[in-house]
Design a protein around this motif. Sequence first.
Motif, PDB file in Angstrom:
ATOM      1  N   ALA A  53      38.442  15.976 138.659  1.00  0.00           N
ATOM      2  CA  ALA A  53      37.385  15.138 138.027  1.00  0.00           C
ATOM      3  C   ALA A  53      37.496  14.956 136.627  1.00  0.00           C
ATOM      4  O   ALA A  53      37.629  14.165 135.851  1.00  0.00           O
ATOM      5  CB  ALA A  53      36.048  14.986 138.718  1.00  0.00           C
ATOM      6  N   VAL A  54      37.597  16.273 136.215  1.00  0.00           N
ATOM      7  CA  VAL A  54      37.508  16.671 134.571  1.00  0.00           C
ATOM      8  C   VAL A  54      38.928  16.048 134.187  1.00  0.00           C
ATOM      9  O   VAL A  54      38.859  15.510 133.068  1.00  0.00           O
ATOM     10  CB  VAL A  54      37.242  18.098 134.363  1.00  0.00           C
ATOM     11  N   LYS A  55      39.879  16.528 134.662  1.00  0.00           N
ATOM     12  CA  LYS A  55      41.253  16.182 134.315  1.00  0.00           C
ATOM     13  C   LYS A  55      41.494  14.396 134.193  1.00  0.00           C
ATOM     14  O   LYS A  55      42.063  13.987 133.384  1.00  0.00           O
ATOM     15  CB  LYS A  55      42.308  16.573 135.149  1.00  0.00           C
ATOM     16  N   ASP A  56      40.924  13.891 135.169  1.00  0.00           N
ATOM     17  CA  ASP A  56      40.705  12.274 135.485  1.00  0.00           C
ATOM     18  C   ASP A  56      40.045  11.726 134.022  1.00  0.00           C
ATOM     19  O   ASP A  56      40.616  10.820 133.319  1.00  0.00           O
ATOM     20  CB  ASP A  56      40.024  11.705 136.504  1.00  0.00           C
ATOM     21  N   PHE A  57      38.974  12.480 133.581  1.00  0.00           N
ATOM     22  CA  PHE A  57      38.239  12.137 132.499  1.00  0.00           C
ATOM     23  C   PHE A  57      39.184  12.194 131.281  1.00  0.00           C
ATOM     24  O   PHE A  57      38.992  11.541 130.167  1.00  0.00           O
ATOM     25  CB  PHE A  57      36.953  13.058 132.280  1.00  0.00           C
ATOM     26  N   LEU A  58      39.749  13.261 131.074  1.00  0.00           N
ATOM     27  CA  LEU A  58      40.852  13.481 129.958  1.00  0.00           C
ATOM     28  C   LEU A  58      41.747  12.542 129.777  1.00  0.00           C
ATOM     29  O   LEU A  58      42.035  11.910 128.714  1.00  0.00           O
ATOM     30  CB  LEU A  58      41.447  15.148 130.036  1.00  0.00           C
ATOM     31  N   ASN A  59      42.203  12.188 131.077  1.00  0.00           N
ATOM     32  CA  ASN A  59      43.424  11.214 131.069  1.00  0.00           C
ATOM     33  C   ASN A  59      42.836   9.581 130.758  1.00  0.00           C
ATOM     34  O   ASN A  59      43.396   8.835 129.837  1.00  0.00           O
ATOM     35  CB  ASN A  59      43.998  11.028 132.614  1.00  0.00           C
ATOM     36  N   GLU A  60      41.480   9.477 131.155  1.00  0.00           N
ATOM     37  CA  GLU A  60      40.867   8.124 130.840  1.00  0.00           C
ATOM     38  C   GLU A  60      40.796   8.106 129.180  1.00  0.00           C
ATOM     39  O   GLU A  60      40.923   7.021 128.703  1.00  0.00           O
ATOM     40  CB  GLU A  60      39.470   8.117 131.282  1.00  0.00           C
ATOM     41  N   MET A  61      40.596   9.340 128.610  1.00  0.00           N
ATOM     42  CA  MET A  61      40.495   9.466 127.002  1.00  0.00           C
ATOM     43  C   MET A  61      41.535   9.558 126.368  1.00  0.00           C
ATOM     44  O   MET A  61      41.564   9.566 125.050  1.00  0.00           O
ATOM     45  CB  MET A  61      39.546  10.663 126.744  1.00  0.00           C
ATOM     46  N   GLY A  62      42.877   9.599 127.000  1.00  0.00           N
ATOM     47  CA  GLY A  62      43.984   9.768 126.462  1.00  0.00           C
ATOM     48  C   GLY A  62      44.206  11.229 125.780  1.00  0.00           C
ATOM     49  O   GLY A  62      45.023  11.117 124.820  1.00  0.00           O
ATOM     50  N   VAL A  63      43.701  12.009 126.334  1.00  0.00           N
ATOM     51  CA  VAL A  63      43.489  13.407 125.763  1.00  0.00           C
ATOM     52  C   VAL A  63      44.378  14.322 127.019  1.00  0.00           C
ATOM     53  O   VAL A  63      43.836  14.286 127.976  1.00  0.00           O
ATOM     54  CB  VAL A  63      42.468  13.960 125.475  1.00  0.00           C
ATOM     55  N   GLY A  64      45.399  15.033 126.579  1.00  0.00           N
ATOM     56  CA  GLY A  64      46.179  16.171 127.351  1.00  0.00           C
ATOM     57  C   GLY A  64      45.657  17.267 126.985  1.00  0.00           C
ATOM     58  O   GLY A  64      45.039  17.772 126.095  1.00  0.00           O
ATOM     59  N   PRO A  65      45.795  18.337 128.081  1.00  0.00           N
ATOM     60  CA  PRO A  65      45.222  19.871 127.781  1.00  0.00           C
ATOM     61  C   PRO A  65      45.744  20.236 126.463  1.00  0.00           C
ATOM     62  O   PRO A  65      45.140  21.055 125.771  1.00  0.00           O
ATOM     63  CB  PRO A  65      45.690  20.521 128.942  1.00  0.00           C
ATOM     64  N   ASN A  66      46.952  19.981 126.164  1.00  0.00           N
ATOM     65  CA  ASN A  66      47.504  20.477 124.795  1.00  0.00           C
ATOM     66  C   ASN A  66      46.900  19.928 123.592  1.00  0.00           C
ATOM     67  O   ASN A  66      47.224  20.412 122.430  1.00  0.00           O
ATOM     68  CB  ASN A  66      49.180  20.458 125.124  1.00  0.00           C
ATOM     69  N   ASP A  67      46.279  18.848 123.703  1.00  0.00           N
ATOM     70  CA  ASP A  67      45.537  18.341 122.678  1.00  0.00           C
ATOM     71  C   ASP A  67      44.217  18.921 122.280  1.00  0.00           C
ATOM     72  O   ASP A  67      43.346  18.461 121.447  1.00  0.00           O
ATOM     73  CB  ASP A  67      45.196  16.841 122.723  1.00  0.00           C
ATOM     74  N   ILE A  68      43.801  19.978 123.197  1.00  0.00           N
ATOM     75  CA  ILE A  68      42.451  20.617 122.962  1.00  0.00           C
ATOM     76  C   ILE A  68      42.545  21.969 122.124  1.00  0.00           C
ATOM     77  O   ILE A  68      43.376  22.690 122.395  1.00  0.00           O
ATOM     78  CB  ILE A  68      41.788  20.786 124.306  1.00  0.00           C
ATOM     79  N   SER A  69      41.775  22.337 121.444  1.00  0.00           N
ATOM     80  CA  SER A  69      41.545  23.648 120.980  1.00  0.00           C
ATOM     81  C   SER A  69      41.283  24.552 121.554  1.00  0.00           C
ATOM     82  O   SER A  69      41.705  25.791 121.506  1.00  0.00           O
ATOM     83  CB  SER A  69      40.822  23.256 119.369  1.00  0.00           C
ATOM     84  N   ALA A  70      40.215  24.347 122.383  1.00  0.00           N
ATOM     85  CA  ALA A  70      39.576  25.460 123.250  1.00  0.00           C
ATOM     86  C   ALA A  70      38.446  24.589 123.977  1.00  0.00           C
ATOM     87  O   ALA A  70      38.009  23.437 123.913  1.00  0.00           O
ATOM     88  CB  ALA A  70      38.612  26.230 122.155  1.00  0.00           C
ATOM     89  N   ILE A  71      38.192  25.314 125.016  1.00  0.00           N
ATOM     90  CA  ILE A  71      37.161  24.749 126.208  1.00  0.00           C
ATOM     91  C   ILE A  71      35.909  25.622 125.977  1.00  0.00           C
ATOM     92  O   ILE A  71      35.768  26.866 126.162  1.00  0.00           O
ATOM     93  CB  ILE A  71      37.779  24.629 127.459  1.00  0.00           C
ATOM     94  N   ALA A  72      34.662  25.084 126.177  1.00  0.00           N
ATOM     95  CA  ALA A  72      33.304  25.914 126.083  1.00  0.00           C
ATOM     96  C   ALA A  72      32.555  25.212 127.574  1.00  0.00           C
ATOM     97  O   ALA A  72      32.578  24.145 127.781  1.00  0.00           O
ATOM     98  CB  ALA A  72      32.477  24.897 124.750  1.00  0.00           C
ATOM     99  N   ALA A  73      32.446  26.367 128.165  1.00  0.00           N
ATOM    100  CA  ALA A  73      31.697  26.149 129.621  1.00  0.00           C
ATOM    101  C   ALA A  73      30.347  26.726 129.731  1.00  0.00           C
ATOM    102  O   ALA A  73      30.151  27.729 129.081  1.00  0.00           O
ATOM    103  CB  ALA A  73      32.981  26.651 130.596  1.00  0.00           C
ATOM    104  N   ARG A  74      29.625  26.077 130.358  1.00  0.00           N
ATOM    105  CA  ARG A  74      28.233  26.610 130.904  1.00  0.00           C
ATOM    106  C   ARG A  74      28.505  28.037 131.364  1.00  0.00           C
ATOM    107  O   ARG A  74      29.214  28.016 132.498  1.00  0.00           O
ATOM    108  CB  ARG A  74      27.304  25.625 131.631  1.00  0.00           C
ATOM    109  N   GLY A  75      27.703  29.179 131.191  1.00  0.00           N
ATOM    110  CA  GLY A  75      27.826  30.390 131.745  1.00  0.00           C
ATOM    111  C   GLY A  75      26.898  30.418 132.667  1.00  0.00           C
ATOM    112  O   GLY A  75      25.555  30.197 132.529  1.00  0.00           O
ATOM    113  N   GLY A  76      27.102  31.153 133.922  1.00  0.00           N
ATOM    114  CA  GLY A  76      26.245  30.958 135.133  1.00  0.00           C
ATOM    115  C   GLY A  76      25.471  32.396 135.083  1.00  0.00           C
ATOM    116  O   GLY A  76      25.712  33.279 134.132  1.00  0.00           O
ATOM    117  N   SER A  77      25.119  32.949 136.392  1.00  0.00           N
ATOM    118  CA  SER A  77      24.330  34.256 136.529  1.00  0.00           C
ATOM    119  C   SER A  77      24.991  35.226 137.120  1.00  0.00           C
ATOM    120  O   SER A  77      24.297  35.837 137.912  1.00  0.00           O
ATOM    121  CB  SER A  77      22.871  33.738 137.090  1.00  0.00           C
TER     122      SER A  77
END
Length: 352
Positions: A53-77
């Motif tokens: 689903a996240v990859k589909d979002f990136l495709n919709e935005m015309g952004v590939g994984p290689n166009d991203i500098s870093a990923i920030a994720a929520r941290g769990g417990s």
Amino acid sequence: MERILVVNTGSTSTKVALYEDGKNVCEKNLEHASADLDKYDSPLDQYGMRTEAVKDFLNEMGVGPNDISAIAARGGSYTTFESGAYEVDDKFIDMVMNSERTPGASWNSCLIAHSIAKEAGIKAYIYDAVSVDEMYEIAHISGLPQIPRKAAVHTLNTKAVAREVAKKMGKKYEEVIFVIAHLGGGCSSSAHMHGRIVDIVADDEGTFSPERPGRVPCSSLVDLCFSGEYSKKTLKKMMRGQGGIVAYLGTNSAIEVENRIAEGDTEAKVIYEAMAYQIAKDIASMAAAVNFDVDRVIMTGGIAHSKMLTGMIRDRVEKIAPVEIVPGSFEMDALANGIHRVLEGTEKAKNI
């Protein structure tokens, strides 16, 4: 251009956003149908579906994984952390998958981030995880050795709000003392002293809230558990999702409760006032944790938009310190800003 992908997984949705040079250029809430989620035995089993689903979002935005500098994720417990950023590498994922704690939906955030980051050859991080533990040693003592108090609070949002309020005061977060109440489906309160959360009232040990019963009499709870009327699964749902306001009034909507009060519903008025009363008591207990030397009492979270609720709480706590209302949740900004500081070198990410 610095481009950060932010991933924040919740129980029924995955929030995603793209930040370009510090600006949120697109944010979307990816809803997951109950029928799709029910296919999985564990929240962690959902990670593949959510990743797509996240990859589909990136495709919709015309952004590939290689166009991203870093990923920030929520941290769990999944374990106990210090505050700040942690790199999500193979060792981190191994720790998550072998954690003895019960997995939650938020755990998927780091799994998604690690998968996409590895494919793109970039780094993924978490920031200010749920289980950041900066508490006093004595604050961990509960009264039963078998049940120590654990650090579990709305760390990400409250620290972000604290930084902004401190900045507004012309100070740094490390220079102030705040008591912060996060008001949402679950409510928590925390004492922030010179950059550390030194004590908390978790969402299962203080006030009841729209979906949580909060602290209930222990003896009666034990009797309920062994009454034979409820299964463990049912009781767990009562503790998270079916307690609090929804148990009394049949709704978890503060807006609906306030509309009912305006129409003369006396039961709704009493329950709502009781919640405000208990939140005020939690705030006062956190003020005691810092010897009532408090610069600001802050209310944040979704229900902090309610002038009725915050007004009732303010009336009870404003003698402690000036009250600041910062409604809403700032988790996406907090994640992006934290990892921006890592990328620019003003903050260093840790490794487990």
